[in-house]
Design a protein around this motif. Structure first.
Motif, PDB file in Angstrom:
ATOM      1  N   GLY A 129      11.215  -4.390   6.403  1.00 47.48           N
ATOM      2  CA  GLY A 129      11.484  -5.173   7.605  1.00 47.48           C
ATOM      3  C   GLY A 129      10.395  -5.072   8.647  1.00 47.48           C
ATOM      4  N   THR A 130       9.397  -4.211   8.398  1.00 42.51           N
ATOM      5  CA  THR A 130       8.217  -4.167   9.272  1.00 42.51           C
ATOM      6  C   THR A 130       7.050  -4.817   8.541  1.00 42.51           C
ATOM      7  N   PHE A 131       6.096  -5.323   9.321  1.00 43.31           N
ATOM      8  CA  PHE A 131       4.975  -6.061   8.743  1.00 43.31           C
ATOM      9  C   PHE A 131       3.653  -5.643   9.388  1.00 43.31           C
ATOM     10  N   ASN A 132       2.587  -5.879   8.635  1.00 44.09           N
ATOM     11  CA  ASN A 132       1.238  -5.752   9.160  1.00 44.09           C
ATOM     12  C   ASN A 132       0.509  -7.051   8.821  1.00 44.09           C
ATOM     13  N   GLN A 133       0.634  -8.011   9.704  1.00 41.55           N
ATOM     14  CA  GLN A 133       0.058  -9.352   9.564  1.00 41.55           C
ATOM     15  C   GLN A 133       0.561 -10.093   8.317  1.00 41.55           C
ATOM     16  N   PRO A 134       1.798 -10.518   8.325  1.00 43.22           N
ATOM     17  CA  PRO A 134       2.282 -11.356   7.221  1.00 43.22           C
ATOM     18  C   PRO A 134       1.621 -12.734   7.263  1.00 43.22           C
ATOM     19  N   TRP A 135       1.068 -13.165   6.124  1.00 43.73           N
ATOM     20  CA  TRP A 135       0.335 -14.430   6.076  1.00 43.73           C
ATOM     21  C   TRP A 135       1.097 -15.549   5.394  1.00 43.73           C
ATOM     22  N   ALA A 136       2.061 -15.245   4.555  1.00 40.23           N
ATOM     23  CA  ALA A 136       2.712 -16.323   3.800  1.00 40.23           C
ATOM     24  C   ALA A 136       4.178 -16.000   3.581  1.00 40.23           C
ATOM     25  N   VAL A 137       4.954 -17.060   3.350  1.00 34.49           N
ATOM     26  CA  VAL A 137       6.401 -16.930   3.178  1.00 34.49           C
ATOM     27  C   VAL A 137       6.859 -17.985   2.180  1.00 34.49           C
ATOM     28  N   THR A 179      -0.460   2.534   5.998  1.00 34.01           N
ATOM     29  CA  THR A 179      -1.499   3.561   5.918  1.00 34.01           C
ATOM     30  C   THR A 179      -1.197   4.737   6.839  1.00 34.01           C
ATOM     31  N   ALA A 180      -0.351   4.489   7.837  1.00 32.93           N
ATOM     32  CA  ALA A 180       0.055   5.564   8.741  1.00 32.93           C
ATOM     33  C   ALA A 180       1.373   6.194   8.299  1.00 32.93           C
ATOM     34  N   GLY A 181       1.908   5.707   7.169  1.00 33.50           N
ATOM     35  CA  GLY A 181       3.160   6.254   6.655  1.00 33.50           C
ATOM     36  C   GLY A 181       4.375   5.828   7.440  1.00 33.50           C
ATOM     37  N   ASP A 182       4.269   4.719   8.170  1.00 36.56           N
ATOM     38  CA  ASP A 182       5.375   4.306   9.034  1.00 36.56           C
ATOM     39  C   ASP A 182       5.570   2.795   8.906  1.00 36.56           C
ATOM     40  N   ALA A 183       6.059   2.364   7.751  1.00 39.76           N
ATOM     41  CA  ALA A 183       6.256   0.932   7.526  1.00 39.76           C
ATOM     42  C   ALA A 183       7.491   0.699   6.667  1.00 39.76           C
ATOM     43  N   PRO A 184       8.671   0.976   7.202  1.00 46.10           N
ATOM     44  CA  PRO A 184       9.894   0.744   6.423  1.00 46.10           C
ATOM     45  C   PRO A 184      10.115  -0.745   6.176  1.00 46.10           C
ATOM     46  N   PRO A 205      16.828  -7.021   5.073  1.00 43.35           N
ATOM     47  CA  PRO A 205      15.918  -6.529   4.029  1.00 43.35           C
ATOM     48  C   PRO A 205      16.673  -6.176   2.756  1.00 43.35           C
ATOM     49  N   LEU A 206      16.079  -6.533   1.612  1.00 50.64           N
ATOM     50  CA  LEU A 206      16.677  -6.233   0.319  1.00 50.64           C
ATOM     51  C   LEU A 206      15.786  -5.295  -0.493  1.00 50.64           C
ATOM     52  N   ILE A 207      14.643  -5.745  -0.926  1.00 51.09           N
ATOM     53  CA  ILE A 207      13.739  -4.919  -1.710  1.00 51.09           C
ATOM     54  C   ILE A 207      12.302  -5.212  -1.303  1.00 51.09           C
ATOM     55  N   MET A 208      11.400  -4.336  -1.708  1.00 51.56           N
ATOM     56  CA  MET A 208       9.972  -4.594  -1.526  1.00 51.56           C
ATOM     57  C   MET A 208       9.215  -3.939  -2.663  1.00 51.56           C
ATOM     58  N   TRP A 209       8.013  -4.471  -2.955  1.00 49.45           N
ATOM     59  CA  TRP A 209       7.197  -3.899  -4.015  1.00 49.45           C
ATOM     60  C   TRP A 209       5.722  -4.132  -3.724  1.00 49.45           C
ATOM     61  N   GLY A 210       4.885  -3.275  -4.309  1.00 43.28           N
ATOM     62  CA  GLY A 210       3.444  -3.361  -4.131  1.00 43.28           C
ATOM     63  C   GLY A 210       2.895  -2.133  -3.438  1.00 43.28           C
ATOM     64  N   THR A 211       1.721  -1.679  -3.903  1.00 39.68           N
ATOM     65  CA  THR A 211       1.018  -0.565  -3.270  1.00 39.68           C
ATOM     66  C   THR A 211      -0.440  -0.952  -3.080  1.00 39.68           C
ATOM     67  N   PRO A 212      -1.128  -0.406  -2.079  1.00 39.53           N
ATOM     68  CA  PRO A 212      -2.529  -0.781  -1.832  1.00 39.53           C
ATOM     69  C   PRO A 212      -3.441  -0.341  -2.975  1.00 39.53           C
ATOM     70  N   LEU A 213      -4.164  -1.302  -3.550  1.00 38.06           N
ATOM     71  CA  LEU A 213      -5.155  -0.985  -4.574  1.00 38.06           C
ATOM     72  C   LEU A 213      -6.173  -2.108  -4.611  1.00 38.06           C
ATOM     73  N   TYR A 214      -7.402  -1.797  -4.216  1.00 34.75           N
ATOM     74  CA  TYR A 214      -8.471  -2.789  -4.277  1.00 34.75           C
ATOM     75  C   TYR A 214      -9.347  -2.495  -5.479  1.00 34.75           C
ATOM     76  N   ASP A 215      -9.166  -3.284  -6.540  1.00 36.85           N
ATOM     77  CA  ASP A 215      -9.951  -3.141  -7.761  1.00 36.85           C
ATOM     78  C   ASP A 215      -9.708  -4.372  -8.621  1.00 36.85           C
ATOM     79  N   PRO A 216     -10.603  -5.374  -8.546  1.00 39.21           N
ATOM     80  CA  PRO A 216     -10.391  -6.599  -9.324  1.00 39.21           C
ATOM     81  C   PRO A 216     -10.342  -6.393 -10.825  1.00 39.21           C
ATOM     82  N   THR A 217     -10.731  -5.212 -11.306  1.00 39.04           N
ATOM     83  CA  THR A 217     -10.672  -4.942 -12.750  1.00 39.04           C
ATOM     84  C   THR A 217      -9.395  -4.206 -13.133  1.00 39.04           C
TER      85      THR A 217
END
Length: 394
Positions: free
Chosen positions: A163-171, A156-161, A199-211
């Motif tokens: 290999g960086t995490f914000n509370q990883p919960w599962a592996v 959200t701060a535009g600084d998360a290349p 690090p190889l790849i990553m995917w996903g963007t923030p979106l909260y909408d169960p529909t």
């Protein structure tokens, strides 16, 4: 309350004088203070709204209490007392101390800050999501530190290349052990690494909408599992669904949606596969385990079975249960805030339980993630006590 009608608001000198000089008003006030009886005050003031049927001295409100807490509190003001239900798992309780424990609070190698997810590689080594240290740690089968990677980054701060995490919960680990997948929970994404943490790849963007139908719009994912084909299953917890990708992050399918019916979810968290390839999901707020059977070619998953869990009562950020299956098809379930592990057959038949609150070898400060190694040992993360625990089943 001494004066719930609160007519002391807008008090005037005339009203004060009346209260002091009028015998009926003085007697009425005395009855309120001594006996909490407002009937004479109603007569003296002409306020018919102070009678029991129509008195409404406050705004209406609702109070929701967790079921397990409500069953234990004093029934003050309750019209009908609730009978405390016996724990259906109590007869299957066993005393089972961990035979291996490692980890303490800290930031050094081998130390933890609220660890959650556990994944066991084919060689028996363990990967651990060290959640509040924002890293992944790698250990030998006997708990010796091998490697670690990761640091804090906030998308959200535009600084998360990568290999960086914000509370990883599962592996999770690929079937060949070559790749590690991490649920980067509050960056709302999945990251893929080599077994050594490149690090190889990553995917996903923030979106909260169960529909939403966006296969890459993810919110607060908490669970991940890789099937025998190497496909990556992600519990998109906030959006109430399971998302399936290939090993390179290409979308394959979605399982479930928000709801109460079979095949739908409310707060899906833990994921696990049994030896048959059936998918088990911790459907937390629906308080059940759901089982999905793959089609013959594995291209679809259909609801197959469900069973209720007499637990998972709270909706706190910590009450996030995980699942694991052993080679017999037994399903192990964490009940985080009840500080215990539940074991079931793959048809939902209860087998046994162990654990209670504490810091000893038989206790949990919080029972979080769970995994079973090739030798049948059950591993549990205890984020409240910053440790991993290994149990050998009797």
């Amino acid at each position: 309350m001494v004066w719930p009608n609160q007519d002391y608001f807008n008090l005037t000198w005339a009203r004060i004088k009346d209260a002091l000089t009028n015998p009926s008003t003085r007697a009425a006030l005395w009855q309120i203070w001594i006996n909490r009886d407002y009937s004479k005050y109603a007569e003296a003031t002409g306020n018919t709204g102070l009678t029991v049927p129509d008195w409404n001295p406050s705004d209406k409100m609702q109070l929701f209490i967790r079921k397990d807490v409500a069953a234990e509190i004093w029934d003050y003001g309750v019209l009908q007392a609730t009978t405390l239900q016996a724990d259906p798992y109590e007869q299957g309780r066993l005393s089972l101390p961990a035979d291996l424990i490692f980890g303490v609070n800290g930031t050094s190698d081998g130390q933890f800050n609220t660890p959650h997810g556990i994944a066991i590689a084919p060689d028996g080594t363990l990967y651990v999501a060290d959640t509040n240290n924002n890293r992944i740690q790698h250990f030998s089968a006997d708990g010796q530190f091998l490697n670690a990677w990761g640091s804090f980054g906030d998308s959200t701060a535009g600084d998360a290349p990568s290999g960086t995490f914000n509370q990883p919960w599962a592996v999770a680990v690929s079937p060949d052990g070559e790749f590690v997948y991490v649920v980067d929970t509050w960056n709302h994404r999945i990251q893929k690494f080599t077994a050594s943490g490149t690090p190889l790849i990553m995917w996903g963007t923030p979106l909260y909408d169960p529909t939403n139908n966006d296969p890459f719009g993810i919110w607060g994912p908490r669970g991940i599992a890789v099937d025998a084909r190497g496909r990556v299953f992600v519990a998109d917890t906030g959006n109430k669904r399971i998302l399936v990708y290939d090993a390179d992050g290409n979308f394959i399918m979605q399982i479930g949606s928000e709801g109460l019916s079979i095949g739908q979810f409310e707060e899906p968290v833990g994921l696990a596969f049994d030896p048959r390839g059936y998918l088990y999901v911790a459907d937390t707020w629906n308080q059940r385990v759901q089982v999905f059977a793959p089609s013959e070619d594995g291209s679809t998953y259909s609801p197959f079975l469900q069973w209720d869990v007499a637990g998972w009562y709270g909706e706190s950020l910590d009450n996030k249960p995980y699942l694991a299956a052993d080679n017999q098809g037994h399903i192990f379930v964490t009940d985080p805030e009840a500080y215990r592990i539940l074991e079931f057959k793959n048809n939902g038949e209860f087998i046994r339980t162990w654990g209670e609150y504490g810091i000893g070898a038989e206790n949990f400060g919080l029972a979080s993630a769970i995994a079973v190694d090739v030798e049948g040992h059950v591993w549990v993360s205890d984020p409240a006590n910053n440790r991993l625990m290994r149990f050998t089943m009797p």
